[in-house]
Design an enzyme around this catalytic site. Sequence first.
Site, PDB file in Angstrom:
ATOM      1  N   HIS A 177      37.786  29.977  35.359  1.00 22.63           N
ATOM      2  CA  HIS A 177      38.475  28.703  35.203  1.00 22.63           C
ATOM      3  C   HIS A 177      39.542  28.850  34.139  1.00 22.63           C
ATOM      4  O   HIS A 177      39.293  29.483  33.125  1.00 22.63           O
ATOM      5  CB  HIS A 177      37.457  27.642  34.785  1.00 22.63           C
ATOM      6  N   LEU A 204      63.428  57.084  52.423  1.00 21.07           N
ATOM      7  CA  LEU A 204      61.992  56.977  52.191  1.00 21.07           C
ATOM      8  C   LEU A 204      61.657  55.538  51.797  1.00 21.07           C
ATOM      9  O   LEU A 204      62.349  54.939  50.990  1.00 21.07           O
ATOM     10  CB  LEU A 204      61.548  57.931  51.073  1.00 21.07           C
ATOM     11  N   ASP A 206      53.680  50.133  62.560  1.00 17.67           N
ATOM     12  CA  ASP A 206      54.246  49.216  63.545  1.00 17.67           C
ATOM     13  C   ASP A 206      54.348  49.846  64.933  1.00 17.67           C
ATOM     14  O   ASP A 206      54.127  49.169  65.940  1.00 17.67           O
ATOM     15  CB  ASP A 206      55.648  48.760  63.117  1.00 17.67           C
TER      16      ASP A 206
HETATM   17  C1  LIG Z   1      42.082  25.866  23.273  1.00 23.86           C
HETATM   18  C2  LIG Z   1      40.978  26.229  24.203  1.00 23.86           C
HETATM   19  C3  LIG Z   1      41.275  26.876  25.384  1.00 23.86           C
HETATM   20  C4  LIG Z   1      40.258  27.204  26.276  1.00 23.86           C
HETATM   21  N1  LIG Z   1      40.594  27.850  27.434  1.00 23.86           N
HETATM   22  C5  LIG Z   1      39.624  28.194  28.301  1.00 23.86           C
HETATM   23  C6  LIG Z   1      39.934  28.840  29.516  1.00 23.86           C
HETATM   24  O1  LIG Z   1      41.101  29.090  29.833  1.00 23.86           O
HETATM   25  N2  LIG Z   1      38.921  29.167  30.350  1.00 23.86           N
HETATM   26  C7  LIG Z   1      37.628  28.895  30.038  1.00 23.86           C
HETATM   27  O2  LIG Z   1      36.761  29.213  30.829  1.00 23.86           O
HETATM   28  N3  LIG Z   1      37.291  28.282  28.891  1.00 23.86           N
HETATM   29  C8  LIG Z   1      38.256  27.929  28.026  1.00 23.86           C
HETATM   30  N4  LIG Z   1      37.907  27.276  26.855  1.00 23.86           N
HETATM   31  C9  LIG Z   1      36.480  27.033  26.589  1.00 23.86           C
HETATM   32  C10 LIG Z   1      35.996  25.791  27.342  1.00 23.86           C
HETATM   33  O3  LIG Z   1      36.747  24.670  26.936  1.00 23.86           O
HETATM   34  C11 LIG Z   1      34.523  25.547  27.082  1.00 23.86           C
HETATM   35  O4  LIG Z   1      33.785  26.711  27.368  1.00 23.86           O
HETATM   36  C12 LIG Z   1      33.973  24.414  27.921  1.00 23.86           C
HETATM   37  O5  LIG Z   1      34.641  23.236  27.655  1.00 23.86           O
HETATM   38  C13 LIG Z   1      32.467  24.244  27.699  1.00 23.86           C
HETATM   39  O6  LIG Z   1      31.998  23.192  28.487  1.00 23.86           O
HETATM   40  P1  LIG Z   1      30.736  22.343  28.011  1.00 23.86           P
HETATM   41  O7  LIG Z   1      30.432  21.425  29.140  1.00 23.86           O
HETATM   42  O8  LIG Z   1      29.695  23.232  27.513  1.00 23.86           O
HETATM   43  O9  LIG Z   1      31.237  21.522  26.737  1.00 23.86           O
HETATM   44  P2  LIG Z   1      32.471  20.592  26.472  1.00 23.86           P
HETATM   45  O10 LIG Z   1      33.543  20.752  27.450  1.00 23.86           O
HETATM   46  O11 LIG Z   1      32.814  20.822  25.038  1.00 23.86           O
HETATM   47  O12 LIG Z   1      31.901  19.139  26.676  1.00 23.86           O
HETATM   48  C14 LIG Z   1      30.951  18.581  25.829  1.00 23.86           C
HETATM   49  C15 LIG Z   1      31.040  17.090  25.962  1.00 23.86           C
HETATM   50  O13 LIG Z   1      29.920  16.508  25.363  1.00 23.86           O
HETATM   51  C16 LIG Z   1      30.284  15.342  24.678  1.00 23.86           C
HETATM   52  N5  LIG Z   1      29.270  15.089  23.664  1.00 23.86           N
HETATM   53  C17 LIG Z   1      28.971  15.865  22.602  1.00 23.86           C
HETATM   54  N6  LIG Z   1      27.925  15.342  21.927  1.00 23.86           N
HETATM   55  C18 LIG Z   1      27.554  14.223  22.602  1.00 23.86           C
HETATM   56  C19 LIG Z   1      26.535  13.266  22.395  1.00 23.86           C
HETATM   57  N7  LIG Z   1      25.669  13.359  21.395  1.00 23.86           N
HETATM   58  N8  LIG Z   1      26.427  12.249  23.261  1.00 23.86           N
HETATM   59  C20 LIG Z   1      27.308  12.136  24.301  1.00 23.86           C
HETATM   60  N9  LIG Z   1      28.293  13.027  24.526  1.00 23.86           N
HETATM   61  C21 LIG Z   1      28.410  14.064  23.689  1.00 23.86           C
HETATM   62  C22 LIG Z   1      31.640  15.673  24.140  1.00 23.86           C
HETATM   63  O14 LIG Z   1      32.382  14.495  23.869  1.00 23.86           O
HETATM   64  C23 LIG Z   1      32.233  16.486  25.267  1.00 23.86           C
HETATM   65  O15 LIG Z   1      32.929  15.671  26.165  1.00 23.86           O
HETATM   66  C24 LIG Z   1      38.911  26.907  25.962  1.00 23.86           C
HETATM   67  C25 LIG Z   1      38.612  26.258  24.772  1.00 23.86           C
HETATM   68  C26 LIG Z   1      39.618  25.899  23.898  1.00 23.86           C
HETATM   69  C27 LIG Z   1      39.260  25.189  22.637  1.00 23.86           C
HETATM   70  C1  LIG Z   2      62.139  40.793  56.638  1.00 26.57           C
HETATM   71  C2  LIG Z   2      60.812  41.458  56.730  1.00 26.57           C
HETATM   72  C3  LIG Z   2      59.820  41.094  55.827  1.00 26.57           C
HETATM   73  C4  LIG Z   2      58.577  41.689  55.899  1.00 26.57           C
HETATM   74  N1  LIG Z   2      57.644  41.315  54.973  1.00 26.57           N
HETATM   75  C5  LIG Z   2      56.411  41.872  55.021  1.00 26.57           C
HETATM   76  C6  LIG Z   2      55.413  41.526  54.074  1.00 26.57           C
HETATM   77  O1  LIG Z   2      55.627  40.707  53.184  1.00 26.57           O
HETATM   78  N2  LIG Z   2      54.206  42.120  54.171  1.00 26.57           N
HETATM   79  C7  LIG Z   2      53.926  43.026  55.143  1.00 26.57           C
HETATM   80  O2  LIG Z   2      52.822  43.543  55.182  1.00 26.57           O
HETATM   81  N3  LIG Z   2      54.856  43.405  56.042  1.00 26.57           N
HETATM   82  C8  LIG Z   2      56.089  42.845  56.005  1.00 26.57           C
HETATM   83  N4  LIG Z   2      57.026  43.238  56.921  1.00 26.57           N
HETATM   84  C9  LIG Z   2      56.652  44.237  57.939  1.00 26.57           C
HETATM   85  C10 LIG Z   2      56.706  45.654  57.364  1.00 26.57           C
HETATM   86  O3  LIG Z   2      58.003  45.901  56.895  1.00 26.57           O
HETATM   87  C11 LIG Z   2      56.297  46.665  58.407  1.00 26.57           C
HETATM   88  O4  LIG Z   2      55.041  46.335  58.938  1.00 26.57           O
HETATM   89  C12 LIG Z   2      56.207  48.071  57.819  1.00 26.57           C
HETATM   90  O5  LIG Z   2      57.444  48.474  57.307  1.00 26.57           O
HETATM   91  C13 LIG Z   2      55.722  49.063  58.878  1.00 26.57           C
HETATM   92  O6  LIG Z   2      55.683  50.346  58.325  1.00 26.57           O
HETATM   93  P1  LIG Z   2      55.882  51.641  59.232  1.00 26.57           P
HETATM   94  O7  LIG Z   2      55.582  52.774  58.345  1.00 26.57           O
HETATM   95  O8  LIG Z   2      55.116  51.487  60.464  1.00 26.57           O
HETATM   96  O9  LIG Z   2      57.402  51.585  59.657  1.00 26.57           O
HETATM   97  P2  LIG Z   2      58.745  51.457  58.858  1.00 26.57           P
HETATM   98  O10 LIG Z   2      58.544  50.926  57.486  1.00 26.57           O
HETATM   99  O11 LIG Z   2      59.658  50.704  59.741  1.00 26.57           O
HETATM  100  O12 LIG Z   2      59.239  52.935  58.686  1.00 26.57           O
HETATM  101  C14 LIG Z   2      59.653  53.714  59.755  1.00 26.57           C
HETATM  102  C15 LIG Z   2      60.534  54.797  59.229  1.00 26.57           C
HETATM  103  O13 LIG Z   2      60.710  55.764  60.229  1.00 26.57           O
HETATM  104  C16 LIG Z   2      62.041  56.223  60.197  1.00 26.57           C
HETATM  105  N5  LIG Z   2      62.325  56.778  61.524  1.00 26.57           N
HETATM  106  C17 LIG Z   2      62.344  56.099  62.687  1.00 26.57           C
HETATM  107  N6  LIG Z   2      62.570  56.955  63.704  1.00 26.57           N
HETATM  108  C18 LIG Z   2      62.678  58.195  63.168  1.00 26.57           C
HETATM  109  C19 LIG Z   2      62.887  59.479  63.694  1.00 26.57           C
HETATM  110  N7  LIG Z   2      63.032  59.680  64.988  1.00 26.57           N
HETATM  111  N8  LIG Z   2      62.933  60.518  62.838  1.00 26.57           N
HETATM  112  C20 LIG Z   2      62.790  60.332  61.519  1.00 26.57           C
HETATM  113  N9  LIG Z   2      62.585  59.146  60.976  1.00 26.57           N
HETATM  114  C21 LIG Z   2      62.523  58.075  61.783  1.00 26.57           C
HETATM  115  C22 LIG Z   2      62.830  54.989  59.834  1.00 26.57           C
HETATM  116  O14 LIG Z   2      64.083  55.345  59.276  1.00 26.57           O
HETATM  117  C23 LIG Z   2      61.917  54.323  58.844  1.00 26.57           C
HETATM  118  O15 LIG Z   2      62.199  54.727  57.527  1.00 26.57           O
HETATM  119  C24 LIG Z   2      58.295  42.659  56.873  1.00 26.57           C
HETATM  120  C25 LIG Z   2      59.300  43.041  57.782  1.00 26.57           C
HETATM  121  C26 LIG Z   2      60.537  42.453  57.728  1.00 26.57           C
HETATM  122  C27 LIG Z   2      61.575  42.870  58.672  1.00 26.57           C
END
Ligand SMILES: Cc1cc2nc3c(=O)[nH]c(=O)nc-3n(C[C@H](O)[C@H](O)[C@H](O)COP(=O)(O)OP(=O)(O)OC[C@H]3O[C@@H](n4cnc5c(N)ncnc54)[C@H](O)[C@@H]3O)c2cc1C
Ligand SMILES: Cc1cc2nc3c(=O)[nH]c(=O)nc-3n(C[C@H](O)[C@H](O)[C@H](O)COP(=O)(O)OP(=O)(O)OC[C@H]3O[C@@H](n4cnc5c(N)ncnc54)[C@H](O)[C@@H]3O)c2cc1C
Lengths: 474, 474, 74
Positions: A444, A43, A312
């Site tokens: 972001h 399977l 397939d």
């Molecule tokens: C540790 C950490 C991780 C975070 N991770 C994420 C995340 O993964 N994803 C996400 O979406 N958000 C994340 N955030 C939040 C994100 O950083 C803020 O939402 C984003 O920076 C807000 O953008 P902004 O333009 O409003 O302000 P800011 O990016 O704070 O920019 C404000 C700018 O204005 C300038 N400025 C301020 N006052 C004045 C002034 N009077 N005159 C001239 N320039 C001034 C500052 O110097 C600064 O450059 C994270 C925040 C922290 C602290």
């Molecule tokens: C190396 C490799 C990498 C791949 N990577 C991806 C990938 O990343 N993403 C993706 O989408 N596809 C990938 N594929 C393709 C994917 O494997 C096939 O598209 C998928 O397996 C097709 O499914 P199926 O059900 O049609 O056939 P299969 O998965 O081939 O299943 C057929 C089954 O029928 C059985 N069978 C056959 N004849 C009989 C019978 N007469 N009586 C009873 N049972 C029988 C077989 O034993 C088998 O178990 C990859 C293929 C290969 C070879």
Amino acid sequence: MVMGSLRTRTEVLIIGGGTGGYIAAEHAAKLGKEVTLVEADKLGGTCLHHGCIPSKALISSADLVHRLRAAEDRGIVAAEIRVDGRKLQEWKQKVLNRLESGIKTLMKGADVNVVHGRARLTGPREAVVEGPDGVQTFTFEQCIVATGSVAAGLPHLPFDGERVLDAAAALDLAEPPGRLVVVGGGYIGLELGILYRKLGSEVTVVEATGQLLPGTDPDLVNVLMRKLRRLGVTVHRNARAGTLTDAGLEVQLEDGRAEVLPADKVLVAVGRRPNTEGLGLEAAGVALDERGFVRVDEQCRTRVPHIFAIGDVAGGPLLAHKAGHQGRVAAEVIAGRPSACDWAAVPAVVFTDPEIAWAGLSESEARERGYEVAVGKFLYTASGRALTLGETDGLVKVVADRNTGLVLGIHLCGPEVSELAAEATLALEMGAVVEDLASTIHPHPTLSEGIAEASLALAREAMAAAAREVARAR
Amino acid sequence: MVMGSLRTRTEVLIIGGGTGGYIAAEHAAKLGKEVTLVEADKLGGTCLHHGCIPSKALISSADLVHRLRAAEDRGIVAAEIRVDGRKLQEWKQKVLNRLESGIKTLMKGADVNVVHGRARLTGPREAVVEGPDGVQTFTFEQCIVATGSVAAGLPHLPFDGERVLDAAAALDLAEPPGRLVVVGGGYIGLELGILYRKLGSEVTVVEATGQLLPGTDPDLVNVLMRKLRRLGVTVHRNARAGTLTDAGLEVQLEDGRAEVLPADKVLVAVGRRPNTEGLGLEAAGVALDERGFVRVDEQCRTRVPHIFAIGDVAGGPLLAHKAGHQGRVAAEVIAGRPSACDWAAVPAVVFTDPEIAWAGLSESEARERGYEVAVGKFLYTASGRALTLGETDGLVKVVADRNTGLVLGIHLCGPEVSELAAEATLALEMGAVVEDLASTIHPHPTLSEGIAEASLALAREAMAAAAREVARAR
Amino acid sequence: PSVPGAVPAGRPIATPAIRRRAREMGIDLRQVRGTGPAGRITAADLEAVAAGRGVAAAAPAAPALVATAPEAPA
Ligand SMILES: Cc1cc2nc3c(=O)[nH]c(=O)nc-3n(C[C@H](O)[C@H](O)[C@H](O)COP(=O)(O)OP(=O)(O)OC[C@H]3O[C@@H](n4cnc5c(N)ncnc54)[C@H](O)[C@@H]3O)c2cc1C
Ligand SMILES: Cc1cc2nc3c(=O)[nH]c(=O)nc-3n(C[C@H](O)[C@H](O)[C@H](O)COP(=O)(O)OP(=O)(O)OC[C@H]3O[C@@H](n4cnc5c(N)ncnc54)[C@H](O)[C@@H]3O)c2cc1C
């Protein structure tokens, strides 16, 4: 249990328990049908045992090693990284086992009758299953053929399981080959080639056409080509693989020169062919197309209206998610629902380095279909997330209809872009216009922002053009 | 250059060059406006220099180390992994520099006049900028206030840049502290706490309320709690941080007991407050809300119609992508376009381990708003992709309106789910119903399949219910 | 499971592009009855309003004409 002369009735008989088959079985059963699923091997099929899953398990492992080796500039140093190939294979096997037992549980939970054996249709309403416990005859109301595909070989380079391998065998190697030649620069060959390169093999790819990943947007492939060079993978395009001798694989290169590529192993990954041999499709009256795939309509029906084919074996994109989707459609049609395979797009994902993924039309395909095309681009060198991951190779291309803004295709190359393909596909399925993608807040810092940025570039262009129009009209 | 008495006219004056400010500047300029951007410190603001980017750079590095240490079961072993904290900081700084110079290039390309200095409004049409080169007065037609926010401290635990740190200081540490106490179990505290735990610190989190990440779906937080335990991070909920002595941080625990937590460093991450001090908002006539944020309407207009405010200083979710989105809206409104902040959802992403992300309403929020709620779930333990990554903690929850199928929220916990939030947000913006998500082919094997699976579960439930209805009606 | 014209319990359901179009046309989406899945407002619904055929007047009796403000950001 002897069942030599058993004759069992079932509502729905499903032949093949791969991705397509088991999903169809579960869905049909949950929708109230009585289902028998016949599987000759395990399977989960190709995808689970010899395809998607083992390849990605090895790729993620090789990537980990590779990333660590490249992390010295971050101050991360590992004195000595060793990969125990046998242990890696054991871990991979554990992953497969766990997923296989998950499918078994699923089948049990849905009350699907799983039969171990090889099925052959003996008529339009009947199949014979030969299994370890004997021969059993099934009569059915509906049948779904889901037998998948097998690796196509090259006549002059037959698989021997020793030196000439198909993907399945290449995924089971306990140690990376010293010198690996990959014949075929499609996604399977490239995924495995890169994987073994990262585990230490010398890798050469021989591709018959002028482009790796034929059919893929060339802008994406160019990024990949550059990375392959940096990884030290040799690529020969427009090259033909000849025969294998002790000295290596004879190859005719683009310029006409013949060369012998030293090879401990040769992976032949030149395509797949439908698995229809000995299935008795003729006996049942099922027709094949000119390439040997089972011919089906939008409802996955073959020429025989109560026999369906999915995955397939039914042709189209040979991808697991396409198989699964057809499995659901066939199950729903059998359960009397008005389902159909009317998808807007089947996404493609390629787990190379960087990853490649897309959904919908490429720039050139869109032009061929008569669209006036507008393309928005974003390069991952400008992405905060890509920089924090230390992986900035890649780009996003959003292809749209210039006149309506309709999104026609999204093409991705970069880290983790396999996870961005879903958004791209949803956009196409929903009939999104550029404005929709540009106005959707993308979190972001993520790589998904690339889709928004490429769309914003297009939206701004359109906005500026509209402003010019207004100014001109004044 | 002396410009003591210079008086410059500009169409659009933007105060603050953080995420909101520089995006507004580029967009307004590209839409034809003449723009001056004033930044007191560095272009890129909090997000680039002290927030999103440095945190993710360090997190991705710590994750790499952590993953490798946990890869022994795959046969991947490193003799010794060392992290050179100083070199890691240098690498991080290079990432920031590269992005900062990218913003400079962007500003130059869009012809934005960037002025270095601190701006203060001196009237509704005028601002004074004090910079290294003197004082300059600007008159403007429109102004965008984008000054962001600053870390809020605790009166009894003032930041000293030595032992009591805000996030900015904690991100600049050359070596992981031996014992780190994090006050505040919000996303900033948890991201940094986990990061330093993975780099070797002993980490304790003190959260005042009963739940980490207040406001997040409890199912997601539970997964995180379990992982924190496995990582060896101690969590005290319903606990109050007291003062810091030589012995450590005094904490009053849930059960009323007082405890002293030994601490080499204390990170206080209890929230942020708007950066409005000395900005001259009163002089300009701009009004604040009861929490001190600038009050704005859907077009980011303050009470003074030609003065806008965006980003953290304008309240709402304090997230970079919200700031950037508002920047675009304000720029478009100024350019005469009918834009508005009418988003369906602002996604949230948390780079903990596993990651957490969501868009839209949680189950309980949806109930509170009167929806009859249906919830579809998928656990990542059943995901092929999660297994191949070796990271199966997590789940997907799709929250929908039972009557219409309208998707109300999508909640994610698991590896890489930050990249799945975009699809979730797009679904909400497009008004997708469950059927839309279930019918969109999600590529295999990816984590995004979790969204499809959770939706399919809901769609099948609805299908079965409809079938029962039909059966009953007969 | 999508019911055309169903009652949205919150903000009007429309894609970002439709929302922008409505602003350009000066149409308040809270006063448009959507005919798409789950009550989604389509381009055709907007055109109908513009042509005077759609529901455009506030009519408190009709539950589809939700009068609440768009949701605060999540
Ligand atoms: C540790 C950490 C991780 C975070 N991770 C994420 C995340 O993964 N994803 C996400 O979406 N958000 C994340 N955030 C939040 C994100 O950083 C803020 O939402 C984003 O920076 C807000 O953008 P902004 O333009 O409003 O302000 P800011 O990016 O704070 O920019 C404000 C700018 O204005 C300038 N400025 C301020 N006052 C004045 C002034 N009077 N005159 C001239 N320039 C001034 C500052 O110097 C600064 O450059 C994270 C925040 C922290 C602290
Ligand atoms: C190396 C490799 C990498 C791949 N990577 C991806 C990938 O990343 N993403 C993706 O989408 N596809 C990938 N594929 C393709 C994917 O494997 C096939 O598209 C998928 O397996 C097709 O499914 P199926 O059900 O049609 O056939 P299969 O998965 O081939 O299943 C057929 C089954 O029928 C059985 N069978 C056959 N004849 C009989 C019978 N007469 N009586 C009873 N049972 C029988 C077989 O034993 C088998 O178990 C990859 C293929 C290969 C070879």
